[in-house]
Each structure stands twice: as C-alpha cells, then as structure tokens.
Scaffold this motif. Structure first.
Motif, PDB file in Angstrom:
ATOM      1  N   HIS A  59      -8.399   9.843   2.714  1.00  0.00           N
ATOM      2  CA  HIS A  59      -7.045   9.882   3.254  1.00  0.00           C
ATOM      3  C   HIS A  59      -7.092  10.484   4.650  1.00  0.00           C
ATOM      4  CE1 HIS A  59      -5.424   9.093  -0.746  1.00  0.00           C
ATOM      5  NE2 HIS A  59      -6.310   9.960  -1.190  1.00  0.00           N
ATOM      6  N   GLU A  60      -6.450   9.823   5.590  1.00  0.00           N
ATOM      7  CA  GLU A  60      -6.420  10.318   6.959  1.00  0.00           C
ATOM      8  C   GLU A  60      -5.174   9.764   7.635  1.00  0.00           C
ATOM      9  OE1 GLU A  60      -9.424  10.234  10.810  1.00  0.00           O
ATOM     10  OE2 GLU A  60     -10.037   9.335   8.928  1.00  0.00           O
ATOM     11  N   VAL A  61      -4.485  10.614   8.379  1.00  0.00           N
ATOM     12  CA  VAL A  61      -3.313  10.180   9.137  1.00  0.00           C
ATOM     13  C   VAL A  61      -3.677  10.252  10.612  1.00  0.00           C
ATOM     14  CG1 VAL A  61      -0.892  10.640   9.679  1.00  0.00           C
ATOM     15  CG2 VAL A  61      -1.746  11.037   7.365  1.00  0.00           C
ATOM     16  N   VAL A  62      -3.621   9.117  11.298  1.00  0.00           N
ATOM     17  CA  VAL A  62      -3.960   9.061  12.720  1.00  0.00           C
ATOM     18  C   VAL A  62      -2.917   8.235  13.463  1.00  0.00           C
ATOM     19  CG1 VAL A  62      -6.445   9.350  12.399  1.00  0.00           C
ATOM     20  CG2 VAL A  62      -5.480   7.082  12.323  1.00  0.00           C
ATOM     21  N   PRO A  63      -2.648   8.579  14.721  1.00  0.00           N
ATOM     22  CA  PRO A  63      -1.687   7.790  15.495  1.00  0.00           C
ATOM     23  C   PRO A  63      -2.320   6.500  16.002  1.00  0.00           C
ATOM     24  CG  PRO A  63      -2.538   9.581  16.835  1.00  0.00           C
ATOM     25  CD  PRO A  63      -3.129   9.741  15.456  1.00  0.00           C
ATOM     26  N   GLY A  64      -1.525   5.448  16.093  1.00  0.00           N
ATOM     27  CA  GLY A  64      -2.017   4.181  16.614  1.00  0.00           C
ATOM     28  C   GLY A  64      -1.548   3.012  15.775  1.00  0.00           C
ATOM     29  N   HIS A  65      -1.990   1.824  16.163  1.00  0.00           N
ATOM     30  CA  HIS A  65      -1.603   0.610  15.442  1.00  0.00           C
ATOM     31  C   HIS A  65      -2.457   0.476  14.188  1.00  0.00           C
ATOM     32  CE1 HIS A  65      -0.974  -3.588  14.444  1.00  0.00           C
ATOM     33  NE2 HIS A  65       0.156  -3.474  15.129  1.00  0.00           N
ATOM     34  N   PRO A  66      -1.833   0.331  13.015  1.00  0.00           N
ATOM     35  CA  PRO A  66      -2.578   0.315  11.754  1.00  0.00           C
ATOM     36  C   PRO A  66      -3.673  -0.747  11.669  1.00  0.00           C
ATOM     37  CG  PRO A  66      -0.220   0.405  11.335  1.00  0.00           C
ATOM     38  CD  PRO A  66      -0.396   0.210  12.805  1.00  0.00           C
ATOM     39  N   VAL A  67      -3.412  -1.956  12.156  1.00  0.00           N
ATOM     40  CA  VAL A  67      -4.422  -3.016  12.053  1.00  0.00           C
ATOM     41  C   VAL A  67      -5.658  -2.643  12.862  1.00  0.00           C
ATOM     42  CG1 VAL A  67      -4.961  -5.432  12.541  1.00  0.00           C
ATOM     43  CG2 VAL A  67      -2.736  -4.826  11.560  1.00  0.00           C
ATOM     44  N   GLN A  68      -5.463  -2.164  14.082  1.00  0.00           N
ATOM     45  CA  GLN A  68      -6.598  -1.788  14.931  1.00  0.00           C
ATOM     46  C   GLN A  68      -7.373  -0.618  14.338  1.00  0.00           C
ATOM     47  OE1 GLN A  68      -4.610  -1.019  18.614  1.00  0.00           O
ATOM     48  NE2 GLN A  68      -4.482  -3.185  19.173  1.00  0.00           N
ATOM     49  N   LEU A  69      -6.645   0.378  13.839  1.00  0.00           N
ATOM     50  CA  LEU A  69      -7.301   1.554  13.268  1.00  0.00           C
ATOM     51  C   LEU A  69      -8.072   1.226  11.993  1.00  0.00           C
ATOM     52  CD1 LEU A  69      -4.414   4.083  13.859  1.00  0.00           C
ATOM     53  CD2 LEU A  69      -6.618   4.035  15.041  1.00  0.00           C
ATOM     54  N   LEU A  70      -7.483   0.402  11.134  1.00  0.00           N
ATOM     55  CA  LEU A  70      -8.191   0.021   9.905  1.00  0.00           C
ATOM     56  C   LEU A  70      -9.382  -0.883  10.198  1.00  0.00           C
ATOM     57  CD1 LEU A  70      -5.109  -0.448   7.586  1.00  0.00           C
ATOM     58  CD2 LEU A  70      -6.901   1.278   7.341  1.00  0.00           C
ATOM     59  N   ALA A  71      -9.260  -1.755  11.187  1.00  0.00           N
ATOM     60  CA  ALA A  71     -10.398  -2.597  11.579  1.00  0.00           C
ATOM     61  C   ALA A  71     -11.547  -1.727  12.073  1.00  0.00           C
ATOM     62  CB  ALA A  71      -9.967  -3.600  12.643  1.00  0.00           C
ATOM     63  N   LYS A  72     -11.242  -0.707  12.855  1.00  0.00           N
ATOM     64  CA  LYS A  72     -12.274   0.207  13.356  1.00  0.00           C
ATOM     65  C   LYS A  72     -12.899   0.981  12.195  1.00  0.00           C
ATOM     66  CE  LYS A  72     -14.403   2.646  16.546  1.00  0.00           C
ATOM     67  NZ  LYS A  72     -15.613   2.115  17.136  1.00  0.00           N
ATOM     68  N   ALA A  73     -12.067   1.463  11.271  1.00  0.00           N
ATOM     69  CA  ALA A  73     -12.576   2.206  10.112  1.00  0.00           C
ATOM     70  C   ALA A  73     -13.441   1.318   9.220  1.00  0.00           C
ATOM     71  CB  ALA A  73     -11.413   2.783   9.312  1.00  0.00           C
ATOM     72  N   SER A  74     -13.153   0.027   9.202  1.00  0.00           N
ATOM     73  CA  SER A  74     -13.896  -0.888   8.329  1.00  0.00           C
ATOM     74  C   SER A  74     -15.356  -1.064   8.756  1.00  0.00           C
ATOM     75  CB  SER A  74     -13.204  -2.249   8.287  1.00  0.00           C
ATOM     76  OG  SER A  74     -13.400  -2.971   9.492  1.00  0.00           O
ATOM     77  N   GLU A  75     -15.672  -0.679   9.977  1.00  0.00           N
ATOM     78  CA  GLU A  75     -17.055  -0.799  10.456  1.00  0.00           C
ATOM     79  C   GLU A  75     -18.014   0.052   9.629  1.00  0.00           C
ATOM     80  OE1 GLU A  75     -16.928   0.168  14.606  1.00  0.00           O
ATOM     81  OE2 GLU A  75     -15.691  -1.586  15.085  1.00  0.00           O
ATOM     82  N   HIS A  76     -17.497   1.123   9.008  1.00  0.00           N
ATOM     83  CA  HIS A  76     -18.344   2.032   8.243  1.00  0.00           C
ATOM     84  C   HIS A  76     -17.888   2.150   6.789  1.00  0.00           C
ATOM     85  CE1 HIS A  76     -20.090   3.159  12.056  1.00  0.00           C
ATOM     86  NE2 HIS A  76     -18.869   3.327  12.520  1.00  0.00           N
ATOM     87  N   ALA A  77     -17.108   1.176   6.321  1.00  0.00           N
ATOM     88  CA  ALA A  77     -16.568   1.244   4.963  1.00  0.00           C
ATOM     89  C   ALA A  77     -17.185   0.170   4.072  1.00  0.00           C
ATOM     90  CB  ALA A  77     -15.048   1.052   5.003  1.00  0.00           C
ATOM     91  N   LEU A  78     -17.223   0.445   2.799  1.00  0.00           N
ATOM     92  CA  LEU A  78     -17.665  -0.555   1.826  1.00  0.00           C
ATOM     93  C   LEU A  78     -16.533  -1.516   1.507  1.00  0.00           C
ATOM     94  CD1 LEU A  78     -19.682   1.708  -0.625  1.00  0.00           C
ATOM     95  CD2 LEU A  78     -20.569   0.147   1.121  1.00  0.00           C
ATOM     96  N   GLY A  79     -15.288  -1.066   1.702  1.00  0.00           N
ATOM     97  CA  GLY A  79     -14.129  -1.904   1.441  1.00  0.00           C
ATOM     98  C   GLY A  79     -12.853  -1.181   1.819  1.00  0.00           C
TER      99      GLY A  79
END
Length: 87
Positions: free
Chosen positions: A27-47
C-alpha cells in the motif's frame, strides 16, 4: 463541500491477510496520475490488481480510465476486479 476522502486499500484489505498469509499487499499513496504511476510500479511487480468503481462518465461503461489504461501500459499481468455492485 463534499469530502474527497476514500478508504485506502489498507482499509479495504484489513482482515483478509489472515485468510491469505502468503499474499503480502503493498500500500502506498503517491501524488500523480494513477495510470502512469501504476505502469511505473509494474516494472518491478509480479502483478497488479486494479479495481473498478463503476463511476465512469457514461452509464453502462464497464471500466473507468484507470482500469482501462493500466493494462495497456503495465509491464506485468493486470487483474481487473469489478466493484461489488458491478457483479
């Protein structure tokens, strides 16, 4: 003035961790556009798991902009879970 507060993912997953101890949600709350932030987070995620709220601009539209945009930009598998009233 209408409150913009919504329960965090941590509130919605409380109590479910005991039933599935092998899953460790992040769980993390960060400012910014959700699609861009989740796409960036997905680089190091299993899903990624993305929920729908059913509050799109058009009646009957099954997915909102985030749940539609994330699968197109993510670097890992994405699961879209419908809101309880959408099922």
């Amino acid at each position: 003035m209408r409150s913009r507060w919504r329960p965090s993912g941590r509130c919605r997953t409380a109590g479910r961790s005991a039933a599935h101890p092998e899953v460790a949600p992040h769980h993390e709350v960060v400012p910014g556009h959700p699609v861009q932030l989740l796409a960036k987070a997905s680089e190091h995620a299993l899903g990624l798991v993305v929920g729908t709220r059913g509050r799109g601009g058009f009646t009957g539209m099954p997915l909102g902009s985030v749940s539609q945009g994330v699968p197109h930009h993510a670097r890992c598998p994405v699961i879209t879970v419908p809101h309880a009233h959408d099922q």
